[in-house]
Design a protein around this motif. Structure first.
Motif, PDB file in Angstrom:
ATOM      1  N   GLY A 197       0.881  -1.101  -0.168  1.00 39.56           N
ATOM      2  CA  GLY A 197      -0.045  -0.087   0.101  1.00 39.56           C
ATOM      3  C   GLY A 197       0.778   1.372   0.058  1.00 39.56           C
ATOM      4  N   GLY A 233      13.765   5.543  -9.708  1.00 32.56           N
ATOM      5  CA  GLY A 233      12.567   5.881 -10.104  1.00 32.56           C
ATOM      6  C   GLY A 233      12.770   7.436 -10.726  1.00 32.56           C
ATOM      7  N   THR A 234      11.732   7.656 -11.584  1.00 36.35           N
ATOM      8  CA  THR A 234      11.568   9.243 -12.124  1.00 36.35           C
ATOM      9  C   THR A 234      10.693  10.007 -11.489  1.00 36.35           C
ATOM     10  OG1 THR A 234      10.148   8.769 -13.836  1.00 36.35           O
ATOM     11  CG2 THR A 234      12.474   8.344 -14.194  1.00 36.35           C
TER      12      THR A 234
HETATM   13  P1  ADP Z   1       8.275   6.260  -9.679  1.00 33.21           P
HETATM   14  O1  ADP Z   1       7.747   4.912  -9.978  1.00 33.21           O
HETATM   15  O2  ADP Z   1       9.132   6.538 -10.827  1.00 33.21           O
HETATM   16  O3  ADP Z   1       8.565   6.375  -8.464  1.00 33.21           O
HETATM   17  P2  ADP Z   1       5.795   7.288  -9.992  1.00 33.21           P
HETATM   18  O4  ADP Z   1       5.041   8.839 -10.164  1.00 33.21           O
HETATM   19  O5  ADP Z   1       5.351   6.262 -10.735  1.00 33.21           O
HETATM   20  O6  ADP Z   1       6.973   7.632 -10.031  1.00 33.21           O
HETATM   21  O7  ADP Z   1       5.358   7.048  -8.471  1.00 33.21           O
HETATM   22  C1  ADP Z   1       5.509   7.858  -7.515  1.00 33.21           C
HETATM   23  C2  ADP Z   1       5.434   7.049  -6.077  1.00 33.21           C
HETATM   24  O8  ADP Z   1       4.389   6.555  -5.806  1.00 33.21           O
HETATM   25  C3  ADP Z   1       6.491   5.890  -6.021  1.00 33.21           C
HETATM   26  O9  ADP Z   1       7.806   6.007  -5.840  1.00 33.21           O
HETATM   27  C4  ADP Z   1       5.836   5.077  -5.048  1.00 33.21           C
HETATM   28  O10 ADP Z   1       6.340   5.376  -3.713  1.00 33.21           O
HETATM   29  C5  ADP Z   1       4.384   5.201  -4.934  1.00 33.21           C
HETATM   30  N1  ADP Z   1       3.488   4.248  -5.893  1.00 33.21           N
HETATM   31  C6  ADP Z   1       3.059   4.345  -6.913  1.00 33.21           C
HETATM   32  N2  ADP Z   1       2.464   3.237  -7.105  1.00 33.21           N
HETATM   33  C7  ADP Z   1       2.523   2.565  -6.054  1.00 33.21           C
HETATM   34  C8  ADP Z   1       1.892   1.160  -5.741  1.00 33.21           C
HETATM   35  N3  ADP Z   1       1.517   0.489  -6.748  1.00 33.21           N
HETATM   36  N4  ADP Z   1       2.201   0.632  -4.630  1.00 33.21           N
HETATM   37  C9  ADP Z   1       2.714   1.574  -3.540  1.00 33.21           C
HETATM   38  N5  ADP Z   1       3.260   2.824  -3.958  1.00 33.21           N
HETATM   39  C10 ADP Z   1       3.223   3.109  -5.098  1.00 33.21           C
END
Ligand code: ADP
Length: 831
Positions: free
Chosen positions: A760, A780-781
């Motif tokens: 989560g 991550g970006t």
């Molecule tokens: P990145 O994946 O490059 O970090 P995102 O914008 O896709 O960038 O996601 C931002 C942040 O949101 C992630 O670093 C993560 O902490 C959180 N996040 C995204 N999707 C999920 C998921 N399915 N479960 C848990 N945390 C998530």
């Protein structure tokens, strides 16, 4: 007159009469005929015959004829001792002649009594009684004459005896007529009305006693004393008290007693020879009977007159009472109407007045007095009336009234009055002058209506109208302006009287005038309160030709002059300006926001790119050092290669990382969608295939794809969104686990769901997941979610998530219908 009560018919009645007549006649002749066998001084049959013909009709005369004939024939055939026996033929002839005389007598007397004497109701008046007595005296002349002549002619009487025979005959018949006929008629026509039986019996007993004493008793002291007059008071008494019924009985009693005494040779008449005694008796009885009849008739007439008078008086009193009641009812009615009128006037605040000009009498109704504030019933005059008028209105009212007085006809005047208590009221006065044939005014009348309240309401309305910030224009069905307020003058630039000469179309921009006429007709056809020209920029035309933006609301106005339109016109120039200012401010704010976002972005990019650039630069310097070192030692180039392998790899990685960032940024900033009609579930299936092919971890994806209607979307971008979400899901589950993808219709939208069983999203992270460059991952970006959201929103959809410690579900919702607006319009350029 009494109708014949016999139902047996005339012949039977005549027969009965004949029998009675014959019996009475035979008896009389045998008892009393002294001078001649066929001439009796006592002759009741005459009375019987007259009574029968009066009561049951002259047509019974054959009964008289038969009865007389039979009686005379019997006597003629059986003469008194010493008389000569006549032959049968002679007897029959003479009896027939005598009977004929009797018939003439009875018919003549009955005819007179029926026509003049009151008939069956005979002797009710003195005149009728006189006629009856006259008939009783005259009719026997016929019988006596015929009888005497017949007897002489038949040789049954000597010519020298003729006079005696005639007198005997006449007197006998007169007595019979006067004594028997009234008795028979009175008692057979109607029963007596005996009110006091003792008085009745007393009088009859007294009379009978006197008659017996005078005529029959033959008392020593009174023998043959001429006391027959003693009976007169009893007869008079009986006549006055007991009427004809009573006196008939009294006379009969006297007659019986006197006849009995005289025949028995006692009493006052017995001093005369027998025949003369009987004649004197007949004369006496005739006088007594006549006196009784006359007195009884006078008394009856008196009573009748009295009763009539009493009846008339009662009738008069009844009429007076009736009339009095009718007048009282009428008065009550008038009073009721007056009260009703007063109440109606009070309710309507309408007073009335009349002026009787010749009598110079002025009358005011109670309500008029109330309106003018003066005590009711006080003396009124024209000058007093003028004094109650408002000084400013007095001359005008006076002139109007005088004009009506001079020319006749109606007038109306609206004016103020000042009551004695100082309050001012508004009144509408109506009046009318009535002229006589000569054209002179004889009466003026009128009403006064208190319209103060109405005036106040009107004035309030006018004040409201004038004080309103909106312009008000009222137009009639033809579009003519009938009312405008000050604000309208200001808005349209016309004077008020100019406006009142215009049509509403004059206030509409020229280009729209023609259409406005149609709109107006449409409104009039179905009038209702509504704003005008919804969704249109309304403009009004001013006098100088310039145009003003306006907002107009319309209300129908039902007036006495027909349907009108009430238009409230608001000048919205200021509002339009304010709106434009707000829009500009908003635009500037958005631009500032974008600049700020650009700053953040630039800072983020700078930070992100500086790291790889640093180690690219460091590694590039390292490679240069190795190459310089090799050149200095003269070592072969091939020998350097293994030494620079690692720094070069780092440089490649750094470049790759920068390239990814730039790629993501381009995605983020992409200017337009390439939307095409296609199948979303197919696009999702394609993305899954691509993802599985490139995925390096062990995450499995389970997909459920339901068919959706074909829709417009940018396939590449939507696939990018799905890949971003799958990457996040896989990373949340540490590169393994099982993710679920579901596609299908949901609440009128297309739904794409990506669920994982990761830990989560922690609360502090939740706040920032949509921020560009926010990431919790070393590699991550931080652009995946923000880019995805931009793409989804550019399609008119939404991207949201639901998270718990057991996993996270991201939901993409896309409209099945494409968003309004030209296809191909996309997100604005990234700042
Ligand atoms: P990145 O994946 O490059 O970090 P995102 O914008 O896709 O960038 O996601 C931002 C942040 O949101 C992630 O670093 C993560 O902490 C959180 N996040 C995204 N999707 C999920 C998921 N399915 N479960 C848990 N945390 C998530």
């Amino acid at each position: 007159m009494v109708k014949a009560p016999l139902r047996l018919g005339t012949p039977l009645a005549s027969l009965a009469l004949a029998v009675v007549y014959a019996a009475a006649a035979y008896g009389s002749l045998r008892l009393f005929a002294l001078v001649n066998a066929q001439a009796s001084p006592v002759w009741p049959p005459t009375g019987i015959a007259i009574a029968a013909l009066v009561l049951w009709g002259i047509r019974l005369w054959p009964g008289v004829l038969a009865g007389a004939f039979v009686a005379n024939l019997l006597v003629a055939l059986d003469p008194l001792p010493g008389a000569t026996q006549a032959s049968l033929a002679t007897a029959a002839l003479s009896s027939l002649a005598i009977a004929g005389g009797n018939v003439i007598e009875a018919v003549a007397a009955a005819a007179i009594v029926r026509s003049k004497g009151g008939g069956g109701a005979c002797c009710r008046s003195a005149t009728a009684a006189a006629w009856f007595i006259a008939a009783a005296l005259l009719a026997p002349v016929a019988s006596a004459s015929v009888g005497a002549a017949t007897l002489v002619a038949a040789g049954q009487a000597a010519a020298a005896e003729a006079g005696t025979v005639w007198l005997t005959w006449w007197l006998g018949d007169v007595g019979g007529a006067l004594v028997v006929a009234p008795f028979a008629i009175a008692w057979m026509a109607a029963p007596p009305r005996i009110i006091r039986a003792t008085e009745w019996l007393g009088i009859q007993a007294a009379a009978a006693t006197a008659a017996v004493l005078v005529f029959v008793a033959d008392l020593e002291v009174l023998r043959n004393a001429p006391l027959s007059f003693l009976l007169l008071p009893f007869v008079a008494w009986s006549a006055m008290r007991l009427q004809l019924h009573g006196v008939a009985v009294t006379v009969a009693l006297v007659a019986v007693a006197a006849t009995a005494g005289t025949v028995a040779r006692v009493g006052p008449f017995a001093v005369l020879p027998p025949h003369a005694a009987l004649l004197a008796l007949q004369a006496y009885l005739a006088v007594v009977a006549s006196t009784g009849i006359l007195l009884a008739s006078t008394s009856a007439e008196n009573r009748h007159t009295q009763a009539e008078l009493k009846g008339e008086r009662t009738e008069l009193e009844r009429r007076v009472l009736e009339r009095t009641l009718a007048i009282a009812a009428k008065q009550a009615e008038v009073e009721f109407a007056r009260k009703g009128l007063e109440e109606a006037q009070a309710m309507a605040h309408l007073g009335s007045w009349t002026w009787d000009v010749p009598q110079n009498k002025v009358e005011w109704s109670a309500e008029l007095c109330r309106i003018y504030g003066v005590p009711p019933g006080s003396e009124r005059s024209y000058d007093g009336y003028l004094a109650l008028l408002h000084p400013d209105d007095r001359a005008a009212v006076d002139a109007t009234v005088r004009r009506a007085f001079a020319t006749g006809g109606p007038f109306e005047v609206r004016h103020r009055i000042v009551r004695p208590d100082g309050t001012t009221r508004w009144v509408i006065g109506n009046g009318r002058a009535e002229q006589d044939a000569a054209g002179k005014v004889v009466r003026m009348s009128g009403t006064a209506l208190d319209v103060t309240e109405l005036r106040t309401t009107e004035e309030r309305f006018r004040t409201l109208l004038e004080a309103s910030p909106d312009a008000y224009v009222v137009a009639d069905a033809a579009g003519r302006i009938v009312l405008a307020n000050r604000q309208a003058e200001r808005l349209f630039g016309y004077e008020r009287d100019e406006l009142l000469r215009l049509a509403v179309e004059d206030l509409v921009p020229e280009a729209l005038r023609q259409r406005h006429v149609g709109h107006r007709a449409h409104f009039m056809a179905a009038p209702s309160v509504r704003p005008m020209g919804i969704g249109m920029d309304l403009r009004a035309r001013r006098k100088d030709g310039s145009e003003v933006p306006v907002e107009i609301s319309l209300s129908p106005l039902a007036t006495a002059d027909g349907m009108q339109v009430f238009a409230a016109v608001r000048d919205i120039t200021d509002r339009k300006r304010a709106e434009a200012e707000v829009a500009e401010t908003r635009r500037l704010a958005a631009a500032n926001e974008k600049l700020a976002a650009l700053g953040t972005l630039v800072a983020g990019v700078g930070h992100e790119v500086r790291t790889p650039l640093t180690y690219i630069a460091t590694n590039a310097a390292l490679v240069r050092l190795r190459i310089e070192k090799a050149a200095a030692t003269g070592a072969p180039a091939a020998g350097i290669l293994p030494e620079v392998e690692r720094p070069l790899a780092s440089i490649r990685e750094g470049v790759g990382r920068i390239d990814r960032i730039v790629q993501q940024m381009r995605q983020f900033a992409k200017a337009e969608l390439k939307a095409e009609v296609g199948s979303l579930e197919e696009a999702v299936a394609g993305a899954l295939e691509l993802w599985r092919a490139t995925h390096r971890g062990g995450t499995e994806v389970e997909a459920t794809l339901q068919p959706l209607p074909r829709m417009r979307f940018d396939k590449g971008q939507v696939q990018q969104v799905l890949i971003n979400l799958l990457n996040n899901a896989s990373e949340a589950m540490g590169g393994g686990g099982r993710a679920t993808v579901r596609v299908g219709p949901d609440r009128g939208q297309a739904l794409v769901e990506v669920a994982d069983h990761g830990p989560g999203i922690p609360p502090d992270v939740q706040r920032r997941v949509w921020d560009p460059f926010f990431t919790t991952k070393p590699e991550g970006t931080g652009l995946g979610l923000s880019v995805s959201r931009r793409i989804v929103e550019a399609h008119g959809g939404s991207l949201a998530y639901e998270t718990s410690s057991r996993g996270t579900t991201f939901r993409v919702r896309l409209p099945l219908e494409p968003p309004a607006g030209p296809p191909g319009s996309g997100p604005e350029g990234a700042a």
